[in-house]
Design a protein around this motif. Structure first.
Motif, short mmCIF file in Angstrom:
data_model
loop_
_atom_site.label_atom_id
_atom_site.label_comp_id
_atom_site.label_asym_id
_atom_site.label_seq_id
_atom_site.Cartn_x
_atom_site.Cartn_y
_atom_site.Cartn_z
N TYR A 1 0.89 -1.13 -0.17
CA TYR A 1 -0.03 -0.10 -0.13
C TYR A 1 0.93 1.06 0.08
CZ TYR A 1 -2.90 3.83 1.59
OH TYR A 1 -3.75 4.92 1.54
N ARG A 2 1.70 1.37 0.96
CA ARG A 2 2.49 2.58 1.17
C ARG A 2 3.98 2.17 0.50
NH1 ARG A 2 3.93 5.70 6.97
NH2 ARG A 2 5.31 7.34 6.00
N MET B 1 0.02 5.41 -3.84
CA MET B 1 -0.55 4.70 -2.69
C MET B 1 -2.02 4.30 -3.18
SD MET B 1 0.46 6.27 0.86
CE MET B 1 0.71 7.90 0.67
N ASN C 1 -1.89 1.67 -5.65
CA ASN C 1 -1.62 0.34 -4.77
C ASN C 1 -2.78 -0.18 -4.31
OD1 ASN C 1 1.09 0.13 -5.50
ND2 ASN C 1 1.84 0.89 -3.45
N LEU C 2 -3.81 0.81 -3.87
CA LEU C 2 -4.95 0.11 -3.16
C LEU C 2 -5.94 -0.17 -4.42
CD1 LEU C 2 -6.76 0.01 -0.74
CD2 LEU C 2 -7.57 2.36 -1.10
N LEU D 1 -4.71 -3.79 -4.85
CA LEU D 1 -5.46 -4.91 -3.80
C LEU D 1 -6.86 -4.84 -4.34
CD1 LEU D 1 -3.77 -3.05 -0.79
CD2 LEU D 1 -3.12 -5.34 -1.92
N ILE E 1 -9.89 -5.73 2.80
CA ILE E 1 -8.35 -4.96 2.61
C ILE E 1 -8.43 -4.17 3.74
CG2 ILE E 1 -7.18 -3.41 1.44
CD1 ILE E 1 -8.62 -4.43 -0.98
N GLU F 1 -6.71 -1.64 4.63
CA GLU F 1 -7.07 -0.13 4.34
C GLU F 1 -8.52 0.34 4.40
OE1 GLU F 1 -3.12 -1.12 3.84
OE2 GLU F 1 -4.64 -1.95 2.83
N SER G 1 6.35 -5.37 0.98
CA SER G 1 5.69 -4.83 1.97
C SER G 1 5.95 -5.21 3.51
CB SER G 1 4.04 -4.80 1.55
OG SER G 1 3.34 -4.36 2.50
#
Length: 125
Positions: free
Chosen positions: A15-16, A26, A29-30, A33, A49, A51, A96
Protein backbone atom coordinates in the motif's frame (compact mmCIF):
# COMPACT_ATOMS: atom_id res chain seq x y z
CA UNK A 1 -9.03 -26.40 1.98
CA UNK A 2 -12.62 -27.26 1.23
CA UNK A 3 -15.42 -25.32 2.77
CA UNK A 4 -19.11 -24.72 2.31
CA UNK A 5 -19.12 -21.40 4.09
CA UNK A 6 -17.73 -18.19 2.65
CA UNK A 7 -14.26 -17.35 3.89
CA UNK A 8 -13.26 -13.89 5.04
CA UNK A 9 -10.02 -13.39 3.10
CA UNK A 10 -7.58 -10.58 3.88
CA UNK A 11 -5.93 -9.26 0.72
CA UNK A 12 -2.40 -8.24 1.68
CA UNK A 13 0.12 -6.42 -0.49
CA UNK A 14 1.91 -3.12 -0.93
CA UNK A 15 0.00 0.00 0.00
CA UNK A 16 2.49 2.60 1.19
CA UNK A 17 5.66 0.63 0.44
CA UNK A 18 7.66 1.83 -2.53
CA UNK A 19 5.54 4.92 -3.08
CA UNK A 20 7.78 7.57 -1.56
CA UNK A 21 4.56 8.57 0.25
CA UNK A 22 3.09 9.83 -3.04
CA UNK A 23 -0.72 9.79 -2.54
CA UNK A 24 -1.33 8.90 -6.20
CA UNK A 25 0.99 5.90 -6.00
CA UNK A 26 -0.66 4.77 -2.74
CA UNK A 27 -4.06 5.08 -4.43
CA UNK A 28 -2.74 2.99 -7.35
CA UNK A 29 -1.54 0.33 -4.90
CA UNK A 30 -4.96 0.29 -3.23
CA UNK A 31 -6.58 -0.20 -6.65
CA UNK A 32 -4.30 -3.22 -7.23
CA UNK A 33 -5.42 -4.70 -3.91
CA UNK A 34 -9.04 -4.00 -4.82
CA UNK A 35 -8.66 -5.73 -8.20
CA UNK A 36 -8.30 -9.00 -6.26
CA UNK A 37 -11.56 -8.39 -4.39
CA UNK A 38 -13.89 -9.25 -7.28
CA UNK A 39 -12.43 -12.70 -8.07
CA UNK A 40 -12.54 -13.53 -4.36
CA UNK A 41 -16.16 -12.42 -4.19
CA UNK A 42 -17.00 -14.38 -7.36
CA UNK A 43 -15.49 -17.47 -5.69
CA UNK A 44 -18.14 -17.13 -2.98
CA UNK A 45 -15.98 -15.47 -0.32
CA UNK A 46 -15.79 -12.09 1.40
CA UNK A 47 -12.74 -10.01 0.47
CA UNK A 48 -11.21 -7.68 3.06
CA UNK A 49 -8.48 -5.07 2.70
CA UNK A 50 -7.06 -3.57 5.87
CA UNK A 51 -7.03 -0.06 4.44
CA UNK A 52 -10.81 -0.23 3.93
CA UNK A 53 -11.08 -0.25 7.71
CA UNK A 54 -7.91 1.54 8.78
CA UNK A 55 -8.24 4.71 6.68
CA UNK A 56 -11.66 5.74 8.05
CA UNK A 57 -10.45 4.94 11.59
CA UNK A 58 -7.34 7.03 10.95
CA UNK A 59 -9.44 9.96 9.79
CA UNK A 60 -11.70 9.54 12.82
CA UNK A 61 -8.60 9.76 15.02
CA UNK A 62 -7.76 13.11 13.43
CA UNK A 63 -5.12 11.70 11.09
CA UNK A 64 -4.68 13.30 7.71
CA UNK A 65 -3.44 10.17 5.95
CA UNK A 66 -1.06 7.22 6.19
CA UNK A 67 1.97 9.48 6.65
CA UNK A 68 0.45 11.17 9.72
CA UNK A 69 2.19 10.16 12.98
CA UNK A 70 -1.10 8.81 14.39
CA UNK A 71 -1.13 6.26 11.53
CA UNK A 72 1.30 4.07 13.49
CA UNK A 73 -1.43 3.61 16.09
CA UNK A 74 -3.99 2.62 13.44
CA UNK A 75 -2.66 1.01 10.26
CA UNK A 76 -0.80 -2.13 11.42
CA UNK A 77 -2.97 -2.60 14.52
CA UNK A 78 -6.07 -2.65 12.31
CA UNK A 79 -4.66 -5.48 10.20
CA UNK A 80 -3.68 -7.38 13.34
CA UNK A 81 -7.22 -7.07 14.70
CA UNK A 82 -8.76 -8.03 11.37
CA UNK A 83 -6.65 -11.18 11.29
CA UNK A 84 -8.42 -12.32 14.46
CA UNK A 85 -11.54 -12.61 12.29
CA UNK A 86 -10.15 -13.62 8.90
CA UNK A 87 -10.05 -17.20 7.67
CA UNK A 88 -7.18 -16.80 5.20
CA UNK A 89 -4.80 -14.36 3.53
CA UNK A 90 -4.13 -13.70 -0.14
CA UNK A 91 -0.63 -12.19 -0.38
CA UNK A 92 -0.18 -10.20 -3.58
CA UNK A 93 3.27 -9.54 -5.09
CA UNK A 94 5.47 -6.64 -4.04
CA UNK A 95 7.59 -5.58 -1.12
CA UNK A 96 5.51 -4.72 1.93
CA UNK A 97 6.48 -4.95 5.58
CA UNK A 98 2.82 -4.81 6.61
CA UNK A 99 1.77 -7.57 4.21
CA UNK A 100 4.69 -9.70 5.39
CA UNK A 101 3.50 -9.16 8.97
CA UNK A 102 0.00 -10.22 7.92
CA UNK A 103 1.41 -13.45 6.46
CA UNK A 104 3.43 -14.14 9.61
CA UNK A 105 0.38 -13.61 11.83
CA UNK A 106 -1.77 -15.80 9.59
CA UNK A 107 0.78 -18.59 9.68
CA UNK A 108 1.09 -18.32 13.48
CA UNK A 109 -2.68 -18.76 13.64
CA UNK A 110 -2.57 -21.70 11.22
CA UNK A 111 -4.51 -19.86 8.53
CA UNK A 112 -4.04 -20.62 4.85
CA UNK A 113 -1.91 -18.15 2.93
CA UNK A 114 -2.24 -18.05 -0.84
CA UNK A 115 -0.01 -16.19 -3.29
CA UNK A 116 -2.22 -16.52 -6.37
CA UNK A 117 -5.93 -15.84 -6.74
CA UNK A 118 -6.22 -19.17 -8.56
CA UNK A 119 -5.31 -20.96 -5.31
CA UNK A 120 -8.29 -19.52 -3.44
CA UNK A 121 -10.97 -22.24 -3.11
CA UNK A 122 -13.59 -21.80 -5.80
CA UNK A 123 -11.60 -19.24 -7.79
CA UNK A 124 -11.45 -19.67 -11.54
CA UNK A 125 -8.06 -20.68 -12.88
Amino acid sequence: MTTNKPLLILIAGPYRSGTGDDPERMAANLRKLEEAAWPIFQAGHVPMIGEWVALPVLHGAGGTGPTDPVAEQVMYPTAQRLLQHCDAVLRLPGNSTGADQDVAIARERGLPVWFRIEDVPGAAA
